[in-house]
Design an enzyme around this catalytic site. Structure first.
Site, PDB file in Angstrom:
ATOM      1  N   ARG A 151       0.859  -1.015  -0.021  1.00 28.69           N
ATOM      2  CA  ARG A 151      -0.010   0.032  -0.112  1.00 28.69           C
ATOM      3  C   ARG A 151       0.940   1.215  -0.047  1.00 28.69           C
ATOM      4  NH1 ARG A 151      -0.417   4.700   2.833  1.00 28.69           N
ATOM      5  NH2 ARG A 151      -0.033   3.500   4.532  1.00 28.69           N
ATOM      6  N   HIS A 180       4.909   4.631  12.793  1.00 27.27           N
ATOM      7  CA  HIS A 180       5.195   4.261  11.232  1.00 27.27           C
ATOM      8  C   HIS A 180       6.027   5.412  10.833  1.00 27.27           C
ATOM      9  CE1 HIS A 180       2.933   3.846   7.104  1.00 27.27           C
ATOM     10  NE2 HIS A 180       3.442   5.092   7.034  1.00 27.27           N
ATOM     11  N   CYS A 212       4.206   9.321   0.348  1.00 28.76           N
ATOM     12  CA  CYS A 212       2.703   9.730   0.181  1.00 28.76           C
ATOM     13  C   CYS A 212       2.869  10.923  -0.989  1.00 28.76           C
ATOM     14  CB  CYS A 212       1.922  10.382   1.579  1.00 28.76           C
ATOM     15  SG  CYS A 212       0.667  11.106   1.156  1.00 28.76           S
ATOM     16  N   ASN A 214       9.343   4.113   3.662  1.00 30.56           N
ATOM     17  CA  ASN A 214       9.208   3.855   4.945  1.00 30.56           C
ATOM     18  C   ASN A 214      10.617   3.032   5.403  1.00 30.56           C
ATOM     19  OD1 ASN A 214       6.342   3.706   3.808  1.00 30.56           O
ATOM     20  ND2 ASN A 214       6.090   3.542   6.119  1.00 30.56           N
TER      21      ASN A 214
HETATM   22  P1  HMG Z   1     -12.887  14.374  -3.035  1.00 32.18           P
HETATM   23  O1  HMG Z   1     -12.333  14.921  -4.342  1.00 32.18           O
HETATM   24  O2  HMG Z   1     -13.184  15.645  -1.797  1.00 32.18           O
HETATM   25  O3  HMG Z   1     -13.825  13.361  -2.787  1.00 32.18           O
HETATM   26  O4  HMG Z   1     -11.773  13.783  -2.550  1.00 32.18           O
HETATM   27  P2  HMG Z   1     -15.387  13.515  -3.525  1.00 32.18           P
HETATM   28  O5  HMG Z   1     -16.337  12.811  -2.776  1.00 32.18           O
HETATM   29  O6  HMG Z   1     -15.839  14.979  -4.179  1.00 32.18           O
HETATM   30  O7  HMG Z   1     -15.117  12.449  -4.782  1.00 32.18           O
HETATM   31  C1  HMG Z   1     -14.288  12.822  -5.873  1.00 32.18           C
HETATM   32  C2  HMG Z   1     -14.453  12.001  -6.831  1.00 32.18           C
HETATM   33  O8  HMG Z   1     -13.604  10.531  -6.485  1.00 32.18           O
HETATM   34  C3  HMG Z   1     -15.836  11.261  -7.568  1.00 32.18           C
HETATM   35  O9  HMG Z   1     -15.697  10.825  -8.606  1.00 32.18           O
HETATM   36  C4  HMG Z   1     -16.230  10.229  -6.394  1.00 32.18           C
HETATM   37  O10 HMG Z   1     -16.648   9.360  -6.909  1.00 32.18           O
HETATM   38  C5  HMG Z   1     -14.602   9.429  -6.388  1.00 32.18           C
HETATM   39  P3  HMG Z   1     -16.190  11.530 -10.008  1.00 32.18           P
HETATM   40  O11 HMG Z   1     -17.507  11.739  -9.734  1.00 32.18           O
HETATM   41  O12 HMG Z   1     -15.460  13.035 -10.039  1.00 32.18           O
HETATM   42  O13 HMG Z   1     -15.857  10.789 -10.983  1.00 32.18           O
HETATM   43  N1  HMG Z   1     -14.451   8.818  -5.199  1.00 32.18           N
HETATM   44  C6  HMG Z   1     -13.965   7.699  -4.976  1.00 32.18           C
HETATM   45  N2  HMG Z   1     -13.633   6.658  -5.756  1.00 32.18           N
HETATM   46  C7  HMG Z   1     -12.989   5.484  -5.285  1.00 32.18           C
HETATM   47  N3  HMG Z   1     -12.808   5.211  -3.955  1.00 32.18           N
HETATM   48  C8  HMG Z   1     -13.425   6.150  -3.118  1.00 32.18           C
HETATM   49  C9  HMG Z   1     -13.861   7.447  -3.400  1.00 32.18           C
HETATM   50  N4  HMG Z   1     -14.104   8.434  -2.852  1.00 32.18           N
HETATM   51  C10 HMG Z   1     -14.513   9.374  -3.688  1.00 32.18           C
HETATM   52  N5  HMG Z   1     -13.058   6.042  -1.990  1.00 32.18           N
HETATM   53  C11 HMG Z   1     -11.049  11.673  -1.216  1.00 32.18           C
HETATM   54  C12 HMG Z   1     -11.839  12.867  -1.096  1.00 32.18           C
HETATM   55  C13 HMG Z   1     -10.886  11.223   0.377  1.00 32.18           C
HETATM   56  C14 HMG Z   1     -11.998  10.685  -1.847  1.00 32.18           C
HETATM   57  C15 HMG Z   1      -9.638  11.630  -1.968  1.00 32.18           C
HETATM   58  O14 HMG Z   1      -8.952  12.877  -1.379  1.00 32.18           O
HETATM   59  C16 HMG Z   1      -8.626  10.570  -1.637  1.00 32.18           C
HETATM   60  O15 HMG Z   1      -8.905   9.591  -2.136  1.00 32.18           O
HETATM   61  N6  HMG Z   1      -7.593  10.767  -0.942  1.00 32.18           N
HETATM   62  C17 HMG Z   1      -6.745   9.532  -0.637  1.00 32.18           C
HETATM   63  C18 HMG Z   1      -5.529  10.083  -0.412  1.00 32.18           C
HETATM   64  C19 HMG Z   1      -4.600   9.066  -0.182  1.00 32.18           C
HETATM   65  O16 HMG Z   1      -4.764   7.685  -0.200  1.00 32.18           O
HETATM   66  N7  HMG Z   1      -3.251   9.177   0.342  1.00 32.18           N
HETATM   67  C20 HMG Z   1      -2.177   8.598   0.756  1.00 32.18           C
HETATM   68  C21 HMG Z   1      -2.744   7.784   2.127  1.00 32.18           C
HETATM   69  S1  HMG Z   1      -2.185   8.488   3.277  1.00 32.18           S
HETATM   70  C22 HMG Z   1      -0.605   8.122   3.704  1.00 32.18           C
HETATM   71  O17 HMG Z   1       0.145   7.698   2.932  1.00 32.18           O
HETATM   72  C23 HMG Z   1      -0.086   8.693   5.147  1.00 32.18           C
HETATM   73  C24 HMG Z   1       0.305   7.052   6.001  1.00 32.18           C
HETATM   74  O18 HMG Z   1       0.873   6.149   5.473  1.00 32.18           O
HETATM   75  C25 HMG Z   1       0.646   7.343   7.349  1.00 32.18           C
HETATM   76  C26 HMG Z   1       2.115   8.208   7.206  1.00 32.18           C
HETATM   77  O19 HMG Z   1       2.923   7.961   6.454  1.00 32.18           O
HETATM   78  O20 HMG Z   1       1.838   9.332   7.905  1.00 32.18           O
HETATM   79  C27 HMG Z   1      -1.189   6.288   6.300  1.00 32.18           C
HETATM   80 MG    MG Z   2       3.208   6.282   5.358  1.00 35.31          MG
END
Ligand code: HMG
Ligand code: MG
Length: 300
Positions: free
Chosen positions: A15, A208, A241, A250
């Site tokens: 992931r 993490h 990220c 990581n």
């Molecule tokens: P948004 O644009 O505000 O959401 O994004 P929305 O509800 O307005 O939807 C926009 C579009 O995305 C729509 O599609 C939705 O259907 C679709 P359209 O109508 O434009 O065709 N959509 C989705 N599609 C599939 N699955 C879903 C989903 N939700 C909406 N779940 C949202 C908000 C949260 C969805 C977006 O910003 C997002 O997906 N962000 C994820 C970012 C991410 O994954 N970042 C990396 C992980 S975090 C990390 O790495 C840190 C960690 O490792 C810890 C650390 O290191 O600190 C965990």
């Molecule tokens: Mg991370």
């Protein structure tokens, strides 16, 4: 305090590792990676994310990955879920564990999930209800616990507040993420102390650590000295990220295992198999593993 006799390793390579790769990675490679990791003794393998493919195109094949991996009954394959839409995908994929993610920085949360920290909890509420209804375990991430790419220093009290909120919302474990890897050992201890002080139990804390500044192992050791018994890591040191510019991988799983073996902490994981898997994914991605250990032990 004595070090934990057993340390749980929570593997995030499929992931966190693959979400940050620029190139297109075939679904079959992701499945092969998870299946190989499943044969190393790992009990927790974060497999993918049910997030918007517009935000993270690399993991747009989450459903296919979850459908085709060989799930072992004694292994958890958690997935990241940001909202109900993601939860629906996770439920359809028959997951048994999800991970929610928010941060101790408002700006990072906005950039990463297009929400304020408060709004992220609003989104989580129905997800947690659905998880309870379906007997799914929920983990929680707090990002930017030792620094933010947009806001710089982060107050440990803010980390503690968000961690406690995740705990109260029903998360069985809180993973404290040094997203940009700027932390140092004493800072790590201060941050953990703040989280403990608001009542988050030690056994529910995970670390993490990203290794951007080469501090991850030292920070993990600081956490182990405080009794933290769960460490997130990524095979071959993959990770980052896309919403935290400049953040590198990581801490490598193989490096953590080697250090823990030297400290006399059990993990139940086969280091040689992890190194083999590190080379498998590195060769598939066409870049060498970040871990020096993976190079040094390649032939053994
Ligand atoms: P948004 O644009 O505000 O959401 O994004 P929305 O509800 O307005 O939807 C926009 C579009 O995305 C729509 O599609 C939705 O259907 C679709 P359209 O109508 O434009 O065709 N959509 C989705 N599609 C599939 N699955 C879903 C989903 N939700 C909406 N779940 C949202 C908000 C949260 C969805 C977006 O910003 C997002 O997906 N962000 C994820 C970012 C991410 O994954 N970042 C990396 C992980 S975090 C990390 O790495 C840190 C960690 O490792 C810890 C650390 O290191 O600190 C965990
Ligand atoms: Mg991370």
């Amino acid at each position: 305090m004595t070090l934990p006799a057993f340390v749980k390793i929570y593997e995030v390579g499929p992931r966190d590792g693959l979400q940050n790769e620029k190139q297109n990675i075939p679904t079959a490679i992701k499945i092969d990676l998870i299946n190989r990791l499943s044969d190393t003794g790992l009990r927790y393998i974060e497999a993918t994310s049910f997030v918007s493919p517009k935000a993270i195109p690399q993991l747009g094949d989450a459903a296919a990955v979850m459908h085709d991996i060989n799930r072992k009954p004694d292994i958890h394959y958690p997935v990241l879920v940001p909202n109900m839409r993601g939860m629906e995908g996770a439920l359809a994929a028959n997951v048994t564990e999800i991970a929610l993610f928010t941060a101790a920085s408002e700006t990072f949360t906005q950039k990463n999930i297009n929400a304020s920290i408060a709004d992220s909890f609003e989104r989580f509420a129905p997800v947690i209800t659905a998880a309870k209804d379906n007997n799914i375990r929920v983990r929680g991430y707090v990002s930017c616990v030792l620094g933010c790419p947009y806001e710089g220093e982060i107050d440990p009290a803010k980390v503690a507040e968000v961690a406690k909120r995740l705990l109260e919302a029903g998360c069985y474990e809180i993973s404290l993420g040094d997203t940009i890897g700027t932390g140092t050992p004493e800072k790590t201890k201060r941050m953990i102390r703040a989280v403990l002080d608001v009542g988050v139990p030690l056994e529910k804390i995970a670390l993490h650590m990203h290794d951007t500044y080469g501090q991850a192992l030292a920070n993990i050791y600081a956490g182990l000295q405080m009794g933290v018994g769960t460490i997130d890591s990524s095979v071959a040191g993959l990770g980052g990220c896309p919403y935290a510019k400049g953040a590198s991988g990581n801490v490598a799983t193989e490096d953590v295992l080697y250090m823990l073996a030297g400290l006399g902490c059990e993990t139940g994981i086969d280091l040689q198999k992890i190194i083999k898997t590190a080379w498998f994914i590195s060769d598939a991605l066409g870049k060498p593993p970040a871990s020096k250990l993976a190079h040094a032990m390649k032939q053994q």
